[in-house]
Design a protein around this motif. Structure first.
Motif, PDB file in Angstrom:
ATOM      1  N   HIS A  51       0.830  -1.209   0.000  1.00 21.20           N
ATOM      2  CA  HIS A  51       0.000   0.000   0.000  1.00 21.20           C
ATOM      3  C   HIS A  51       0.862   1.256   0.000  1.00 21.20           C
ATOM      4  CE1 HIS A  51      -3.226  -2.780   1.326  1.00 21.20           C
ATOM      5  NE2 HIS A  51      -3.917  -2.001   0.545  1.00 21.20           N
ATOM      6  N   PRO A  64       2.840  -3.968  -7.029  1.00 24.18           N
ATOM      7  CA  PRO A  64       1.490  -3.570  -6.615  1.00 24.18           C
ATOM      8  C   PRO A  64       0.851  -4.607  -5.689  1.00 24.18           C
ATOM      9  CG  PRO A  64       1.517  -4.246  -8.922  1.00 24.18           C
ATOM     10  CD  PRO A  64       2.934  -4.247  -8.456  1.00 24.18           C
ATOM     11  N   THR A  65      -0.087  -4.131  -4.887  1.00 25.48           N
ATOM     12  CA  THR A  65      -0.694  -4.971  -3.856  1.00 25.48           C
ATOM     13  C   THR A  65      -1.257  -6.283  -4.408  1.00 25.48           C
ATOM     14  OG1 THR A  65      -1.259  -2.991  -2.640  1.00 25.48           O
ATOM     15  CG2 THR A  65      -2.431  -4.990  -2.040  1.00 25.48           C
ATOM     16  N   HIS A  66      -1.988  -6.209  -5.527  1.00 25.06           N
ATOM     17  CA  HIS A  66      -2.636  -7.441  -6.002  1.00 25.06           C
ATOM     18  C   HIS A  66      -1.612  -8.506  -6.392  1.00 25.06           C
ATOM     19  CE1 HIS A  66      -2.166  -5.088  -9.743  1.00 25.06           C
ATOM     20  NE2 HIS A  66      -1.944  -6.269 -10.277  1.00 25.06           N
ATOM     21  N   VAL A  77      -0.429 -10.061  -3.152  1.00 25.90           N
ATOM     22  CA  VAL A  77      -1.432 -11.025  -2.679  1.00 25.90           C
ATOM     23  C   VAL A  77      -1.278 -12.339  -3.425  1.00 25.90           C
ATOM     24  CG1 VAL A  77      -3.898 -11.519  -2.475  1.00 25.90           C
ATOM     25  CG2 VAL A  77      -3.069  -9.210  -2.038  1.00 25.90           C
ATOM     26  N   ARG A 136      -3.917 -10.296   4.048  1.00 27.47           N
ATOM     27  CA  ARG A 136      -3.982  -9.457   5.243  1.00 27.47           C
ATOM     28  C   ARG A 136      -5.416  -9.217   5.684  1.00 27.47           C
ATOM     29  NH1 ARG A 136      -2.761  -3.200   4.587  1.00 27.47           N
ATOM     30  NH2 ARG A 136      -3.343  -3.376   6.765  1.00 27.47           N
ATOM     31  N   PHE A 193      -7.582  -6.057   8.068  1.00 28.42           N
ATOM     32  CA  PHE A 193      -7.418  -4.631   8.319  1.00 28.42           C
ATOM     33  C   PHE A 193      -7.745  -4.281   9.766  1.00 28.42           C
ATOM     34  CE2 PHE A 193      -8.051  -5.085   3.812  1.00 28.42           C
ATOM     35  CZ  PHE A 193      -7.145  -4.195   3.273  1.00 28.42           C
ATOM     36  N   ARG A 195     -12.672  -4.016   6.975  1.00 28.34           N
ATOM     37  CA  ARG A 195     -12.999  -3.584   5.622  1.00 28.34           C
ATOM     38  C   ARG A 195     -13.585  -4.741   4.846  1.00 28.34           C
ATOM     39  NH1 ARG A 195      -9.204   1.351   4.339  1.00 28.34           N
ATOM     40  NH2 ARG A 195     -10.897   1.792   2.933  1.00 28.34           N
ATOM     41  N   LEU A 196     -14.806  -5.079   5.177  1.00 20.41           N
ATOM     42  CA  LEU A 196     -15.505  -6.098   4.398  1.00 20.41           C
ATOM     43  C   LEU A 196     -16.254  -5.405   3.275  1.00 20.41           C
ATOM     44  CD1 LEU A 196     -16.882  -8.273   7.297  1.00 20.41           C
ATOM     45  CD2 LEU A 196     -15.191  -8.974   5.617  1.00 20.41           C
ATOM     46  N   SER A 247     -14.223 -13.784  -2.296  1.00 15.96           N
ATOM     47  CA  SER A 247     -13.393 -12.743  -2.900  1.00 15.96           C
ATOM     48  C   SER A 247     -11.908 -13.031  -2.701  1.00 15.96           C
ATOM     49  CB  SER A 247     -13.751 -11.378  -2.333  1.00 15.96           C
ATOM     50  OG  SER A 247     -13.287 -11.261  -1.006  1.00 15.96           O
ATOM     51  N   GLY A 248     -11.573 -13.703  -1.607  1.00 16.38           N
ATOM     52  CA  GLY A 248     -10.174 -14.032  -1.376  1.00 16.38           C
ATOM     53  C   GLY A 248      -9.617 -14.935  -2.459  1.00 16.38           C
ATOM     54  N   HIS A 293     -10.309 -14.851  -5.496  1.00 18.74           N
ATOM     55  CA  HIS A 293     -10.255 -14.150  -6.785  1.00 18.74           C
ATOM     56  C   HIS A 293      -8.896 -14.283  -7.473  1.00 18.74           C
ATOM     57  CE1 HIS A 293     -11.092 -10.857  -9.662  1.00 18.74           C
ATOM     58  NE2 HIS A 293      -9.813 -10.596  -9.502  1.00 18.74           N
ATOM     59  N   CYS A 294      -7.822 -14.076  -6.684  1.00 17.12           N
ATOM     60  CA  CYS A 294      -6.492 -14.054  -7.301  1.00 17.12           C
ATOM     61  C   CYS A 294      -6.038 -15.428  -7.767  1.00 17.12           C
ATOM     62  CB  CYS A 294      -5.486 -13.449  -6.327  1.00 17.12           C
ATOM     63  SG  CYS A 294      -5.334 -14.385  -4.812  1.00 17.12           S
ATOM     64  N   ARG A 300     -11.655 -14.598   4.529  1.00 17.30           N
ATOM     65  CA  ARG A 300     -11.395 -14.025   3.209  1.00 17.30           C
ATOM     66  C   ARG A 300      -9.902 -14.066   2.893  1.00 17.30           C
ATOM     67  NH1 ARG A 300     -13.016  -7.833   2.257  1.00 17.30           N
ATOM     68  NH2 ARG A 300     -11.233  -7.484   3.613  1.00 17.30           N
ATOM     69  N   ARG A 316     -16.852 -14.094 -11.937  1.00 12.41           N
ATOM     70  CA  ARG A 316     -15.716 -13.506 -11.240  1.00 12.41           C
ATOM     71  C   ARG A 316     -15.570 -12.034 -11.578  1.00 12.41           C
ATOM     72  NH1 ARG A 316     -10.044 -13.382 -13.188  1.00 12.41           N
ATOM     73  NH2 ARG A 316      -8.657 -13.170 -11.417  1.00 12.41           N
ATOM     74  N   TYR A 351     -16.632  -5.577  -5.714  1.00 15.45           N
ATOM     75  CA  TYR A 351     -15.645  -5.403  -4.639  1.00 15.45           C
ATOM     76  C   TYR A 351     -15.075  -3.992  -4.704  1.00 15.45           C
ATOM     77  CZ  TYR A 351     -15.521 -10.551  -4.785  1.00 15.45           C
ATOM     78  OH  TYR A 351     -15.842 -11.880  -4.799  1.00 15.45           O
ATOM     79  N   ASP A 372     -15.345  -1.291  -1.619  1.00 15.58           N
ATOM     80  CA  ASP A 372     -14.165  -0.834  -0.882  1.00 15.58           C
ATOM     81  C   ASP A 372     -12.914  -1.080  -1.725  1.00 15.58           C
ATOM     82  OD1 ASP A 372     -11.989  -0.488   0.828  1.00 15.58           O
ATOM     83  OD2 ASP A 372     -13.127  -1.121   2.577  1.00 15.58           O
ATOM     84  N   ALA A 384      -9.846  -2.642   0.224  1.00 17.47           N
ATOM     85  CA  ALA A 384     -10.036  -4.063   0.515  1.00 17.47           C
ATOM     86  C   ALA A 384      -9.994  -4.889  -0.767  1.00 17.47           C
ATOM     87  CB  ALA A 384     -11.356  -4.282   1.240  1.00 17.47           C
ATOM     88  N   GLU A 436      -8.278  -4.256  -3.525  1.00 16.81           N
ATOM     89  CA  GLU A 436      -6.860  -4.385  -3.879  1.00 16.81           C
ATOM     90  C   GLU A 436      -6.190  -5.389  -2.940  1.00 16.81           C
ATOM     91  OE1 GLU A 436      -5.221  -1.989  -6.226  1.00 16.81           O
ATOM     92  OE2 GLU A 436      -3.516  -3.352  -6.127  1.00 16.81           O
ATOM     93  N   GLY A 437      -6.544  -5.302  -1.645  1.00 19.47           N
ATOM     94  CA  GLY A 437      -5.949  -6.171  -0.632  1.00 19.47           C
ATOM     95  C   GLY A 437      -6.354  -7.630  -0.752  1.00 19.47           C
ATOM     96  N   THR A 438      -7.434  -7.912  -1.490  1.00 21.07           N
ATOM     97  CA  THR A 438      -7.782  -9.319  -1.709  1.00 21.07           C
ATOM     98  C   THR A 438      -7.316  -9.775  -3.084  1.00 21.07           C
ATOM     99  OG1 THR A 438      -9.975  -8.626  -2.386  1.00 21.07           O
ATOM    100  CG2 THR A 438      -9.770  -9.468  -0.169  1.00 21.07           C
ATOM    101  N   GLY A 439      -6.514  -8.950  -3.731  1.00 20.46           N
ATOM    102  CA  GLY A 439      -5.892  -9.414  -4.963  1.00 20.46           C
ATOM    103  C   GLY A 439      -6.569  -8.985  -6.245  1.00 20.46           C
ATOM    104  N   VAL A 440      -7.457  -7.983  -6.180  1.00 19.14           N
ATOM    105  CA  VAL A 440      -8.086  -7.488  -7.404  1.00 19.14           C
ATOM    106  C   VAL A 440      -7.234  -6.340  -7.953  1.00 19.14           C
ATOM    107  CG1 VAL A 440     -10.149  -6.446  -8.395  1.00 19.14           C
ATOM    108  CG2 VAL A 440     -10.374  -8.087  -6.530  1.00 19.14           C
ATOM    109  N   ASP A 441      -6.887  -6.435  -9.224  1.00 21.88           N
ATOM    110  CA  ASP A 441      -6.145  -5.359  -9.875  1.00 21.88           C
ATOM    111  C   ASP A 441      -7.152  -4.266 -10.223  1.00 21.88           C
ATOM    112  OD1 ASP A 441      -4.632  -3.713 -11.425  1.00 21.88           O
ATOM    113  OD2 ASP A 441      -3.819  -5.298 -12.703  1.00 21.88           O
TER     114      ASP A 441
END
Lengths: 254, 311
Positions: A52, A71-73, A76, A82, A84, A88-89, A101-102, A104-105, A164, B178, B185, B189, B192, B194-199
């Motif tokens: 971040h 970058p963060t994604h 991940v 992580r 928060f 931050r849901l 959503s977790g 997703h990547c 998540r 997806r 998402y 937020d 959040a 970005e923090g769960t891996g979404v570009d």
């Protein structure tokens, strides 16, 4: 071999040195605590690790890769998940969707797969639901999966955030004050949960204000004060450390 | 179950409506259809992703002018130009959205208003000598489909509403994938997400490009329906109407957006004799809606997942 290796990490905000030349290692399979008084720079360290913020100096080596400027994604997907400090849901989305959503990547479907739904896309969707259900069960969240996540109790929202994060199948999970807003009973269950996460082979790094929780669950503790690392070691050593008592425990506990 | 039959019955009656409506009302339905597809394409950006984009008419214009120029100059059949119009609008969207994609809320809103105005002024000024200035381009041909020339309102009714039905089918699937979830998402937020891996930058850009692609295709339909297009069809006010349709109908809701098109485009036609007063009522209705039901008339239904099948 350290899973995560921070070296001379420094971050300025204007004239303020939020993180000052901090170095520490997080060994694979351990539970590491990062503590310090308010404003010590703990969350900034987390935000540097997760991408971040970009550090002004220093290196962050995770699993042999430098994370600086990634970058963060991407971070991940490399295996750092992580939670928060302030929850931050995705408030308007269901509990199940939040957990999904977790994952997703780890999925591949784009717009064409979404529109034309080939068989592999359906399999992938199914897998996402399976993973989400598995992680919800793992954290012990037994609620109506279709309700909006904002309707959950505070403690359950924290658990959902952990689920998540776990759904992204991380190597390292970073928990930012996981016990914040939890009652004693919930905190005890959380300690159990953190141990269970580690037993699955996932390394845990956490920030926490609840000292008893930190001393109880962490195997290794790093203490920050004013952005500097002032101590590190096993809980017993840190507890005895004069600087730490001065900076933090002395004021807080007694 | 009953509700399902009711919906199918309404759809059936609707698809037969050109048989008992006069040409004027069929044309009103055609307009509603065009606005509905445009608003649905905006819905990706505004409704699903939560990006305040008030310049959607710019993408519509790029699609319509692509069709008009290529058809009048090179006589390429209209139907061949549908994907091409979509692609030029999408490329245009990519180029203008790329530098502004990180802007939030009101900042993005202002820039998108700028985009639609720049496009309109460029068209008025006969840019590259291609757009015909404020007179626009005329003599655009009709679509030829298997030897049938689509020209009457009834023909266009089926042409437009079948296009809309296919779009809805695809958009509905996309919403439950997806990609659709990732847009939500981001709306909920960004940090959040970005923090769960979404570009997030990538997904915002895809939302713009996809929305523009569809708006460009509608531009093709519009150009062949009117046979003459001019810059005044692509004003900022048009963008505001699409924006209102999405917000009023229900951000992110496909049925809501279609209902919104009926209300915002259809209702004023019903009250045409009240001329001035209808706009007053329209404005008042919008204000009341925003106070008492800010989520829109039909907010998006929760997605359904087949959880039992897995357990």
């Amino acid at each position: 071999m350290a899973l995560l290796h921070l070296k001379n990490l420094t971050k300025y905000f204007g004239g303020l040195t939020a993180v000052d030349n901090v170095s520490f290692d997080v060994n694979e399979g351990s539970i590491v605590g990062l503590i310090g008084p308010n404003g010590a720079g703990k969350t900034t360290v987390f935000n540097l690790i997760t991408g971040h913020y970009v550090p002004d100096q220093g290196e962050i080596i995770f699993n042999g890769q430098n994370l600086v400027k990634k970058p963060t994604h991407i971070i991940v997907s490399l295996g750092i998940a992580r939670t928060f400090q302030t929850i931050r849901l995705f408030k308007e989305l269901s509990v199940l969707e939040n957990a999904m959503s977790g994952y997703h990547c780890r999925m591949k479907a784009g717009i064409f797969a979404g529109m034309f739904k080939p068989r592999w896309q359906k399999r992938e969707e199914r897998q996402a639901i399976e993973i989400a259900l598995k992680e919800l069960k793992f954290v012990g969240l037994d609620v109506d999966l279709n309700q909006k996540s904002k309707n959950l109790s505070y403690g359950n929202q924290r658990l959902l955030e952990i689920a998540r994060a776990l759904a992204s199948s991380p190597k390292l999970i970073i928990l930012d004050e996981p016990a914040g807003g939890m009652n004693d009973q919930e905190t005890r269950e959380l300690v159990e949960l953190i141990r269970n996460i580690r037993d699955r082979g996932i390394t845990v790094l956490l920030i926490e204000h609840d000292m008893s929780l930190v001393m109880d669950v962490c195997e290794y503790i790093v203490v920050l004060d004013n952005g500097k690392k002032i101590a590190h070691g096993a809980p017993e050593e840190v507890r005895e450390n004069k600087k730490v008592i001065e900076a933090y425990l002395g004021l807080d506990e007694e | 179950m009953n509700r399902k039959y009711l919906i199918w019955a309404i759809c059936l009656i609707f698809f037969l409506s050109p048989l008992f409506l006069n040409a004027y009302w069929v044309d009103v339905l055609n307009n509603i259809g065009i606005y509905a597809i445009l608003a649905l394409s905006l819905n990706f950006i505004l409704g699903d992703t939560g990006l305040f984009h008030m310049g959607h008419a710019a993408f519509f214009a790029v699609g319509a002018y692509t069709t008009a120029i290529l058809n009048t100059m090179y006589h390429i059949p209209i139907l061949f130009l549908i994907p091409f119009s979509g692609i030029t609008a999408a490329i245009f969207a990519y180029l203008v959205a790329r530098p502004i994609i990180h802007l939030r809320g009101d900042y993005l809103l202002i820039v998108t208003i700028g985009i639609v105005e720049i496009v309109r002024i460029a068209l008025v000024n006969n840019i590259f000598g291609l757009t015909g200035g404020s007179n626009g381009i005329f003599g655009i041909s009709r679509p030829h489909l298997f030897g049938l020339i689509i020209r009457r309102p009834t023909h266009f009714f089926y042409y437009i509403w079948i296009f809309l039905a296919v779009s809805v089918f695809l958009f509905h699937r996309l919403r439950n994938s997806r990609f659709g979830r990732a847009l939500n998402y981001i709306k909920e937020d960004e940090v959040a997400a970005e923090g769960t891996g979404v570009d997030i930058a990538k997904y915002k850009l895809i939302a713009f490009v996809l929305g523009a692609f569809w708006a460009g295709m509608v531009g093709n339909i519009y150009a062949s329906k009117m046979t003459i297009i001019s810059p005044e069809s692509f004003t900022f006010w048009e963008s505001v109407i699409y924006f209102c349709i999405v917000i009023l109908g229900g951000s992110g809701s496909i049925t809501g957006v279609i209902l919104g098109s009926f209300l915002l485009i259809g209702l004023p036609e019903l009250f045409r004799e009240f001329a001035q007063a209808r706009m007053l009522v329209f404005g008042l209705a919008m204000i009341i809606m925003m106070i008492f039901r800010p989520q829109g008339i039909l907010p998006p239904p929760p997605r359904k997942y087949n959880v039992d099948q897995i357990n």
